[in-house]
Design a protein around this motif. Structure first.
Motif, PDB file in Angstrom:
ATOM      1  N   SER A 176       0.723  -1.188  -0.034  1.00  0.00           N
ATOM      2  CA  SER A 176      -0.102  -0.151  -0.272  1.00  0.00           C
ATOM      3  C   SER A 176       0.888   1.466  -0.117  1.00  0.00           C
ATOM      4  CB  SER A 176      -0.804  -0.035   0.888  1.00  0.00           C
ATOM      5  OG  SER A 176      -1.421   1.088   1.055  1.00  0.00           O
ATOM      6  N   TRP A 177       1.103   1.913  -0.938  1.00  0.00           N
ATOM      7  CA  TRP A 177       1.316   3.394  -1.312  1.00  0.00           C
ATOM      8  C   TRP A 177       0.843   4.850  -0.105  1.00  0.00           C
ATOM      9  CZ3 TRP A 177       2.342   8.223  -3.092  1.00  0.00           C
ATOM     10  CH2 TRP A 177       3.378   8.542  -3.919  1.00  0.00           C
ATOM     11  N   THR A 178       1.365   4.734   0.980  1.00  0.00           N
ATOM     12  CA  THR A 178       0.131   6.148   1.404  1.00  0.00           C
ATOM     13  C   THR A 178       1.557   7.704   1.368  1.00  0.00           C
ATOM     14  OG1 THR A 178      -0.652   6.714   3.296  1.00  0.00           O
ATOM     15  CG2 THR A 178       0.818   4.133   3.288  1.00  0.00           C
ATOM     16  N   ILE A 179       0.951   8.206   1.824  1.00  0.00           N
ATOM     17  CA  ILE A 179       1.861   9.414   1.890  1.00  0.00           C
ATOM     18  C   ILE A 179       0.885  11.130   2.682  1.00  0.00           C
ATOM     19  CG2 ILE A 179       3.669  11.280   1.976  1.00  0.00           C
ATOM     20  CD1 ILE A 179       4.744   9.359   0.935  1.00  0.00           C
TER      21      ILE A 179
ATOM     22  N   LYS B 153      -3.489   7.244  -0.060  1.00  0.00           N
ATOM     23  CA  LYS B 153      -3.316   5.699   0.464  1.00  0.00           C
ATOM     24  C   LYS B 153      -3.590   4.921  -1.137  1.00  0.00           C
ATOM     25  CE  LYS B 153      -3.206   4.541   4.224  1.00  0.00           C
ATOM     26  NZ  LYS B 153      -3.184   4.014   5.714  1.00  0.00           N
ATOM     27  N   GLN B 154      -3.382   3.902  -1.419  1.00  0.00           N
ATOM     28  CA  GLN B 154      -3.753   3.115  -2.028  1.00  0.00           C
ATOM     29  C   GLN B 154      -2.637   1.400  -2.632  1.00  0.00           C
ATOM     30  OE1 GLN B 154      -6.366   3.757  -5.021  1.00  0.00           O
ATOM     31  NE2 GLN B 154      -6.052   1.880  -4.415  1.00  0.00           N
TER      32      GLN B 154
ATOM     33  N   TYR C  46       9.034  14.735   2.008  1.00  0.00           N
ATOM     34  CA  TYR C  46       7.761  14.164   2.435  1.00  0.00           C
ATOM     35  C   TYR C  46       7.898  12.405   3.092  1.00  0.00           C
ATOM     36  CZ  TYR C  46       5.440  18.654   1.695  1.00  0.00           C
ATOM     37  OH  TYR C  46       4.631  19.931   1.465  1.00  0.00           O
ATOM     38  N   PHE C  47       6.741  11.852   4.150  1.00  0.00           N
ATOM     39  CA  PHE C  47       7.362  10.141   4.275  1.00  0.00           C
ATOM     40  C   PHE C  47       6.146   9.507   4.329  1.00  0.00           C
ATOM     41  CE2 PHE C  47      11.322  12.055   6.202  1.00  0.00           C
ATOM     42  CZ  PHE C  47      11.541  11.942   5.379  1.00  0.00           C
ATOM     43  N   GLY C  48       5.698   8.165   3.849  1.00  0.00           N
ATOM     44  CA  GLY C  48       5.313   7.882   3.882  1.00  0.00           C
ATOM     45  C   GLY C  48       5.762   6.283   3.914  1.00  0.00           C
ATOM     46  N   GLN C  49       5.134   5.215   4.466  1.00  0.00           N
ATOM     47  CA  GLN C  49       5.601   3.732   4.584  1.00  0.00           C
ATOM     48  C   GLN C  49       3.860   2.221   3.999  1.00  0.00           C
ATOM     49  OE1 GLN C  49       5.679   3.881   9.117  1.00  0.00           O
ATOM     50  NE2 GLN C  49       8.049   3.235   8.562  1.00  0.00           N
ATOM     51  N   CYS C  50       4.747   1.923   3.522  1.00  0.00           N
ATOM     52  CA  CYS C  50       3.732   0.757   3.182  1.00  0.00           C
ATOM     53  C   CYS C  50       2.679   0.257   4.139  1.00  0.00           C
ATOM     54  CB  CYS C  50       4.637  -0.303   2.834  1.00  0.00           C
ATOM     55  SG  CYS C  50       3.819  -2.143   2.113  1.00  0.00           S
ATOM     56  N   SER C  51       1.266   0.456   3.340  1.00  0.00           N
ATOM     57  CA  SER C  51       0.513   0.181   4.766  1.00  0.00           C
ATOM     58  C   SER C  51      -0.025  -0.899   4.248  1.00  0.00           C
ATOM     59  CB  SER C  51      -0.940   1.958   4.910  1.00  0.00           C
ATOM     60  OG  SER C  51       0.187   3.137   5.388  1.00  0.00           O
ATOM     61  N   GLU C  52      -0.004  -1.628   4.105  1.00  0.00           N
ATOM     62  CA  GLU C  52      -0.798  -3.043   4.135  1.00  0.00           C
ATOM     63  C   GLU C  52       0.296  -4.297   4.304  1.00  0.00           C
ATOM     64  OE1 GLU C  52      -3.378  -5.559   4.078  1.00  0.00           O
ATOM     65  OE2 GLU C  52      -3.759  -3.318   3.417  1.00  0.00           O
ATOM     66  N   LEU C  53       0.132  -5.217   5.385  1.00  0.00           N
ATOM     67  CA  LEU C  53       0.875  -6.222   5.605  1.00  0.00           C
ATOM     68  C   LEU C  53       1.677  -7.361   4.922  1.00  0.00           C
ATOM     69  CD1 LEU C  53       2.855  -7.393   8.514  1.00  0.00           C
ATOM     70  CD2 LEU C  53       0.476  -8.482   8.968  1.00  0.00           C
ATOM     71  N   CYS C  54       2.963  -6.755   4.219  1.00  0.00           N
ATOM     72  CA  CYS C  54       3.071  -7.486   3.119  1.00  0.00           C
ATOM     73  C   CYS C  54       3.989  -9.051   3.397  1.00  0.00           C
ATOM     74  CB  CYS C  54       4.173  -6.696   2.050  1.00  0.00           C
ATOM     75  SG  CYS C  54       4.988  -5.414   2.798  1.00  0.00           S
TER      76      CYS C  54
ATOM     77  N   PRO D 158       9.509   2.339   3.548  1.00  0.00           N
ATOM     78  CA  PRO D 158       9.424   4.155   3.638  1.00  0.00           C
ATOM     79  C   PRO D 158       9.203   4.377   2.314  1.00  0.00           C
ATOM     80  CG  PRO D 158      11.420   3.794   4.266  1.00  0.00           C
ATOM     81  CD  PRO D 158      11.276   2.380   3.716  1.00  0.00           C
ATOM     82  N   ILE D 159       8.487   5.196   2.056  1.00  0.00           N
ATOM     83  CA  ILE D 159       8.797   5.830   0.678  1.00  0.00           C
ATOM     84  C   ILE D 159       8.721   7.371   1.123  1.00  0.00           C
ATOM     85  CG2 ILE D 159       6.474   6.545  -0.847  1.00  0.00           C
ATOM     86  CD1 ILE D 159       4.923   4.149   0.193  1.00  0.00           C
ATOM     87  N   THR D 160       9.992   7.599   0.335  1.00  0.00           N
ATOM     88  CA  THR D 160      10.159   9.617   0.598  1.00  0.00           C
ATOM     89  C   THR D 160       9.812  10.460  -0.621  1.00  0.00           C
ATOM     90  OG1 THR D 160      12.520   8.535   1.492  1.00  0.00           O
ATOM     91  CG2 THR D 160      12.072  10.379   1.206  1.00  0.00           C
ATOM     92  N   VAL D 161       9.179  11.538  -0.553  1.00  0.00           N
ATOM     93  CA  VAL D 161       8.691  12.607  -1.821  1.00  0.00           C
ATOM     94  C   VAL D 161       9.622  13.497  -1.340  1.00  0.00           C
ATOM     95  CG1 VAL D 161       7.267  13.291  -2.663  1.00  0.00           C
ATOM     96  CG2 VAL D 161       6.320  11.322  -2.079  1.00  0.00           C
TER      97      VAL D 161
END
Length: 307
Positions: free
Chosen positions: A226-229, A235-236, A256-264, A272-275
């Motif tokens: 799950s990609w989310t910021i 969040k998708q 801006y930071f996000g993280q995978c939001s679906e247990l994988c 994590p995700i960095t934008v």
């Protein structure tokens, strides 16, 4: 077993070499303010830097007001019933079993409340789901356990690993992975991140210009991610075999930071995700460097599209 270990170590070393090379295009993007990240001990939302995020915050406050009114009403009603109809004040209880007026009220009033909530909710959901025309299109592919980001219009992409992942570690630091070790602290500092951004920062960030509509196509390569910021209000789920979309228009430069939001899987925590949102001039300069570095499609090459 020995062959397997050698292959795994070779794969990690190769990924580390590729990650080190891929950082060149982003060296000039340090010094941006870190805005969208969790803050230790804080409460509430991260700062909203998109219209979608502000809508979510407004909806949350709107629902909180309704929930608070209902909670206060029910609490006062319970207190009144306890005081008015306790055994001492009401030794002979009533024997009726129904009250038509009350039953109609506690059915009709909640329906009205739900109808009152539906309009704003559907309006905001509709705004998220209707994808506008993109200024920039990025494809985000979830892998166990890193993200691949492809700039569709320019024919290049890169993998984004958490700083501290084996793929980002220099030789001779075996055993320092996935923890805030001295070598990882040095790595964070070299990339322009603070120590409290460990588990959030990646070796390569998604780079977008401020004030532009960015459409992100999201899919998965193996399992559901799950990609989310949070600061963007997006969040998708990234589902293998399906291509979903989200969009945002960031209004403020920063990191801006996000993280995978679906247990994988076992390393879900380390995905994590960095934008980085930059000015249009900086973005254009970065894009020129990225096209050259990642062997993308040169800007003067016209790519034919099917009608």
């Amino acid at each position: 077993m020995a062959i397997s270990k050698v292959l795994n170590r070779f794969g990690a070393t190769l990924a580390g070499v590729m990650a080190a090379g891929s950082a060149l295009a982003q060296d000039s993007l340090q010094g941006l303010e870190s805005i969208g990240k969790p803050v230790d001990g804080a409460m509430g939302w991260q700062p909203a830097v998109t219209e979608l995020a502000r809508d979510i915050h407004w909806m949350d406050n709107f629902l909180l007001i309704i929930i608070t009114i209902i909670t206060v009403f029910v609490t006062l009603l319970l207190v009144w019933v306890i005081i008015r109809y306790n055994r001492r004040r009401n030794p002979t209880p009533a024997t009726f079993t129904h009250n038509t007026a009350i039953e109609i009220a506690w059915t009709f009033i909640p329906v009205l409340v739900l109808i009152f909530m539906v309009g704003p909710s559907l309006n905001r959901l509709n705004k998220q789901q209707i994808i506008p025309e993109a200024d920039i299109t990025i494809k985000a592919i979830g892998n166990q356990w890193y993200w691949t980001h492809e700039y569709v219009d320019h024919g290049f992409g890169f993998d984004s690993y958490m700083l501290g992942h084996p793929a980002t570690m220099p030789e001779g630091t075996e055993g320092d992975e996935f923890k805030l070790s001295p070598s990882v602290k040095t790595l964070l500092a070299d990339k322009g991140y603070s120590e409290d951004e460990f588990l959030l920062a990646t070796d390569t960030a998604v780079v977008v210009p401020v004030g532009k509509t960015v459409v992100v196509q999201v899919t998965g390569a193996d399992v559901i991610h799950s990609w989310t910021i949070p600061a963007f209000g997006v969040k998708q789920d990234a589902v293998p075999g399906r291509l979903a979309e989200l969009w945002f228009n960031a209004e403020k430069e920063g990191v801006y930071f996000g993280q995978c939001s679906e247990l994988c899987g076992k390393d879900h925590t380390y995905m994590p995700i960095t934008v980085k949102v930059v000015s249009e001039e900086v973005y254009e300069n970065w894009l020129d460097g990225a096209i050259e570095e990642y062997a993308g499609i040169p800007r003067d090459v016209k790519v034919a599209t099917a009608n």
